[in-house]
Design a protein around this motif. Structure first.
Motif, short mmCIF file in Angstrom:
data_model
loop_
_atom_site.label_atom_id
_atom_site.label_comp_id
_atom_site.label_asym_id
_atom_site.label_seq_id
_atom_site.Cartn_x
_atom_site.Cartn_y
_atom_site.Cartn_z
N ASP A 1 6.29 -0.79 13.95
CA ASP A 1 7.69 -1.18 13.82
C ASP A 1 7.91 -2.27 12.79
OD1 ASP A 1 8.87 0.68 15.49
OD2 ASP A 1 8.66 -0.57 17.28
N GLY A 2 6.92 -2.47 11.90
CA GLY A 2 7.08 -3.42 10.82
C GLY A 2 7.63 -2.75 9.57
N VAL A 3 7.90 -3.56 8.56
CA VAL A 3 8.46 -3.09 7.30
C VAL A 3 7.53 -3.49 6.16
CG1 VAL A 3 10.42 -3.17 5.71
CG2 VAL A 3 10.80 -3.33 8.19
N PRO A 4 6.87 -2.53 5.50
CA PRO A 4 6.03 -2.89 4.35
C PRO A 4 6.89 -3.24 3.13
CG PRO A 4 5.99 -0.52 4.70
CD PRO A 4 6.80 -1.10 5.81
N VAL A 5 6.53 -4.31 2.45
CA VAL A 5 7.24 -4.74 1.25
C VAL A 5 6.23 -4.71 0.09
CG1 VAL A 5 8.50 -6.60 0.12
CG2 VAL A 5 8.82 -6.17 2.58
N ASP A 6 6.41 -3.77 -0.83
CA ASP A 6 5.44 -3.59 -1.91
C ASP A 6 5.57 -4.68 -2.97
OD1 ASP A 6 4.96 -1.28 -0.53
OD2 ASP A 6 5.66 0.10 -2.07
N VAL A 7 4.42 -5.16 -3.43
CA VAL A 7 4.35 -6.07 -4.58
C VAL A 7 3.39 -5.41 -5.56
CG1 VAL A 7 3.68 -8.35 -5.40
CG2 VAL A 7 4.77 -8.10 -3.15
N VAL A 8 3.94 -4.89 -6.65
CA VAL A 8 3.18 -3.99 -7.53
C VAL A 8 2.48 -4.76 -8.64
CG1 VAL A 8 3.33 -2.01 -9.08
CG2 VAL A 8 4.77 -2.10 -7.03
N ALA A 9 1.19 -4.46 -8.79
CA ALA A 9 0.40 -4.95 -9.93
C ALA A 9 -0.11 -3.73 -10.69
CB ALA A 9 -0.77 -5.80 -9.46
N ASP A 10 -0.28 -3.86 -12.00
CA ASP A 10 -0.73 -2.72 -12.79
C ASP A 10 -1.99 -3.05 -13.55
OD1 ASP A 10 0.06 -4.23 -14.99
OD2 ASP A 10 1.95 -3.17 -15.26
N GLU A 11 -2.36 -2.16 -14.47
CA GLU A 11 -3.62 -2.31 -15.20
C GLU A 11 -3.65 -3.55 -16.08
OE1 GLU A 11 -1.09 0.77 -17.47
OE2 GLU A 11 -1.42 0.08 -15.41
N THR A 12 -2.48 -4.08 -16.45
CA THR A 12 -2.46 -5.24 -17.35
C THR A 12 -3.01 -6.50 -16.69
OG1 THR A 12 -0.19 -5.86 -16.75
CG2 THR A 12 -0.46 -4.30 -18.58
N THR A 13 -3.00 -6.55 -15.36
CA THR A 13 -3.55 -7.70 -14.64
C THR A 13 -4.80 -7.32 -13.85
OG1 THR A 13 -2.18 -7.29 -12.67
CG2 THR A 13 -1.25 -8.71 -14.38
N GLY A 14 -5.36 -6.15 -14.15
CA GLY A 14 -6.50 -5.69 -13.36
C GLY A 14 -6.11 -5.38 -11.94
N TYR A 15 -4.83 -5.04 -11.73
CA TYR A 15 -4.29 -4.68 -10.41
C TYR A 15 -4.33 -5.85 -9.42
CZ TYR A 15 -4.95 0.00 -12.35
OH TYR A 15 -4.93 1.11 -13.15
N ARG A 16 -4.24 -7.09 -9.92
CA ARG A 16 -4.20 -8.26 -9.05
C ARG A 16 -2.78 -8.84 -9.05
NH1 ARG A 16 -8.44 -8.54 -12.43
NH2 ARG A 16 -10.55 -8.38 -11.54
N VAL A 17 -2.27 -9.13 -7.88
CA VAL A 17 -0.94 -9.74 -7.79
C VAL A 17 -1.06 -11.25 -7.93
CG1 VAL A 17 -0.03 -7.89 -6.34
CG2 VAL A 17 -1.02 -9.92 -5.28
N VAL B 1 5.83 -7.10 6.20
CA VAL B 1 4.46 -7.32 5.76
C VAL B 1 4.44 -7.17 4.25
CG1 VAL B 1 2.06 -6.59 5.92
CG2 VAL B 1 3.56 -6.40 7.92
N ILE B 2 4.00 -8.20 3.54
CA ILE B 2 3.90 -8.15 2.09
C ILE B 2 2.62 -7.42 1.72
CG2 ILE B 2 3.72 -9.54 -0.01
CD1 ILE B 2 5.29 -11.73 1.45
N VAL B 3 2.77 -6.33 0.95
CA VAL B 3 1.66 -5.41 0.68
C VAL B 3 1.39 -5.33 -0.82
CG1 VAL B 3 0.80 -3.06 0.96
CG2 VAL B 3 2.30 -4.06 2.72
N PRO B 4 0.35 -5.98 -1.32
CA PRO B 4 -0.02 -5.78 -2.73
C PRO B 4 -0.28 -4.30 -2.99
CG PRO B 4 -1.15 -7.70 -1.84
CD PRO B 4 -0.49 -7.02 -0.68
N THR B 5 0.26 -3.82 -4.09
CA THR B 5 0.27 -2.40 -4.40
C THR B 5 -0.28 -2.19 -5.80
OG1 THR B 5 2.23 -2.21 -3.00
CG2 THR B 5 1.82 -0.38 -4.53
#
Length: 411
Positions: free
Chosen positions: A149-165, A131-135
Motif C-alpha cells: 500500500d505504498g507509493v513508489p516515487v521514481d528518481v531517474v539516473a541515466d548513463e551520463t552519471t553511471g546510473y547513480r542518483v 518510497v523514493i526509488v532510484p531508477t
C-alpha cells in the motif's frame, strides 16, 4: 482487463482483487521462461534474461543439505523466523563481510530476497506512504511497495552519471509523505556501485530528514576493478535504528533455486515482519536453511572464482556492445548486468520493422537473432536493454555477435 477497469467493478463482479490484478508479471522471469520454451522447441536461443550465476552450488553446501534430509529434526516445523543457528551465523557473516554488528534477534530468514523485501515494506508502510526509488530499478521493488500500500516515487539516473542518483535529485523527490529510501549498490539492473563518499552523503541526507532506508546488499561480493562495496549502516551508523538490510545466498553462493534470503533491522520491525511471515509461509524449508548455514559459515573461495569469470565476461560484453552503432554501454562496476542505451537504434529499420521502443527492439532481437534480452521498460527506463553476463563465455560471445550482425543492418 486493466487495473483501472477492475477497480471500477463492484466487489461481486471482480474476479481478481484490484491490488493483485494491478501486479505485472516479473519481466525478467518472463523473458527467461520464453527463452527456455523456445530452446525446448529446438530453437538455438541464447538467453541474457535471468539474473542467476551459471555455476553449480558448491559441493559442501549440497552435502550439508543431503545430511539435513536424513535428520529427523528437520522433518518438523521450526521457528517461523529462521533456525536459531542460521540467524546466529548470518549475524556473524554480516560482521565479517561488511563490518555491521547485529544480534541474531535482528535477523529474519525468508524465502529468498523477494520475501524479505516485501515483508520489510509491509512492516514499514501505511497506505499512501512514499518510497523514493532510484531508477532504473529491479522489477520487484515497485510491485512490493504497491502490495504494501505504498507509493513508489521514481528518481531517474541515466548513463551520463553511471546510473547513480544524486542527493539533489533525492531531495527534489522528497515530500511530506516520504517515509523510506530504497538504496541498492551494487545495482540490478545497471551494475552501478556508489563510492563511499556517495554512500555517506546519501545516508546522511536520509538521516537528516528522518527517513527509513531499505538497502539491498545481495551483490555485495560482486564488485570489479577499483570499485568497493560499502554497507550504508556501517558508513552512516546513525541510520542503524531506521535501516533494514536485505541479503541472501542466491548470488554469492550460486543458490538462486534454494530460496533463502534474510532481512536485518531494528528488533521491532523484524518482529513485525516475522509475525507476517508466520501467517504467510511459516518457516523456510529446513533443508534449504541447513544449506544456507553451511554457505554463510564457510569461506568465500567459491564467489572469488565466480567473480573472476564475471569480470572477464563484463569486459567482453561491454566492449562488444559498444561496437554496435547506436548503442552506448557504460562499464558496470558490480553485479553481473550490462545496461546499454539503445535509443540510437529506435525508429530505424531492421529487417522490415521499425521498433519504436525497447520492448519492440527486444522482440526483433529475439525473433531475428534468437537472443533474449530484457527491455528497459521493465526497469522504469524505456530506451535501454538489460543483459545478464552470468552465462558461459562462448554463449556470451555468440549471443552478442548475433546482435552485432542484426543491428548492423539498422538504417
Amino acid at each position: 482487463m486493466t487495473a483501472a477497469n477492475t477497480a471500477s467493478q463492484s466487489p461481486t463482479e471482480r474476479r481478481v482483487s484490484a491490488r493483485v490484478g494491478a501486479i505485472s508479471e516479473s519481466a525478467t522471469l518472463a523473458v527467461d521462461a520464453k527463452a527456455k520454451a523456445l530452446k525446448a522447441a529446438g530453437r538455438p536461443v541464447i538467453g541474457f534474461g535471468a539474473g542467476e550465476p551459471d555455476f553449480a552450488t558448491p559441493d559442501y553446501i549440497v552435502e550439508a543439505a543431503i545430511a539435513a534430509c536424513t535428520n529427523p529434526t528437520y522433518h518438523r516445523y521450526t521457528p517461523a523466523g529462521g533456525l536459531p543457528e542460521l540467524k546466529t551465523a548470518i549475524a556473524a557473516k554480516t560482521a565479517r563481510d561488511s563490518g555491521y554488528e547485529v544480534e541474531p534477534a535482528q535477523v529474519l530468514v525468508t524465502n529468498g530476497g523477494k520475501q524479505a523485501i516485501y515483508e520489510s515494506f509491509a512492516a514499514l508502510l501505511d497506505p499512501g506512504d512514499e518510497v523514493i526509488v532510484p531508477t532504473p530499478y529491479w522489477t520487484t521493488y515497485p510491485e512490493s511497495i504497491r502490495l504494501a500500500d505504498g507509493v513508489p516515487v521514481d528518481v531517474v539516473a541515466d548513463e551520463t552519471t553511471g546510473y547513480r542518483v544524486s542527493v539533489e535529485q533525492l531531495e527534489a523527490a522528497r515530500t511530506p509523505r516520504s517515509k523510506v529510501l530504497l538504496f541498492v549498490s551494487p545495482s540490478n539492473p545497471t551494475g552501478a556501485v556508489y563510492s563511499r563518499e556517495q554512500v555517506e552523503a546519501i545516508g546522511r541526507w536520509a538521516a537528516e530528514h528522518g527517513l527509513w532506508v531499505l538497502t539491498d546488499e545481495i551483490y555485495e561480493h560482486l564488485v570489479y576493478g577499483t570499485a568497493e562495496f560499502h554497507s550504508l549502516p556501517v558508513v552512516v551508523p546513525e541510520l542503524r535504528d531506521k535501516c533494514v538490510v536485505v541479503n541472501g545466498v542466491a548470488k554469492t553462493y550460486a543458490m538462486t533455486g534454494w530460496r533463502v534470503g534474510w532481512a536485518i533491522g531494528p528488533k521491532d520491525v523484524i518482529k513485525a515482519a516475522a509475525n507476517l511471515q508466520s501467517h504467510a509461509t511459516s518457516n523456510v524449508s529446513n533443508v534449504a536453511q541447513a544449506a544456507a548455514l553451511a554457505a554463510v559459515s564457510g569461506d568465500l573461495d567459491a564467489v572469488a572464482k565466480m567473480r573472476e569469470a564475471f569480470d572477464r565476461r563484463r569486459r567482453t560484453i561491454v566492449r562488444m556492445l559498444n561496437e554496435i552503432e547506436g548503442v552506448e554501454c557504460p562499464e558496470p562496476e558490480g553485479a553481473f548486468y550490462a545496461y546499454p542505451s539503445v535509443k540510437g537504434l529506435l525508429g530505424k529499420e531492421i529487417r522490415g520493422r521499425r521498433p519504436a521502443n525497447s520492448v519492440e527492439l527486444a522482440e526483433v532481437i529475439l525473433e531475428e537473432a534468437e537472443v533474449a534480452v530484457v527491455p528497459g521498460e521493465a526497469f522504469g527506463t524505456p530506451g535501454y536493454l538489460r543483459l545478464s553476463y552470468a552465462l558461459g563465455d562462448e554463449d556470451l560471445v555468440e549471443g552478442v555477435s548475433r546482435m552485432q550482425k542484426l543491428l548492423a543492418e539498422a538504417e
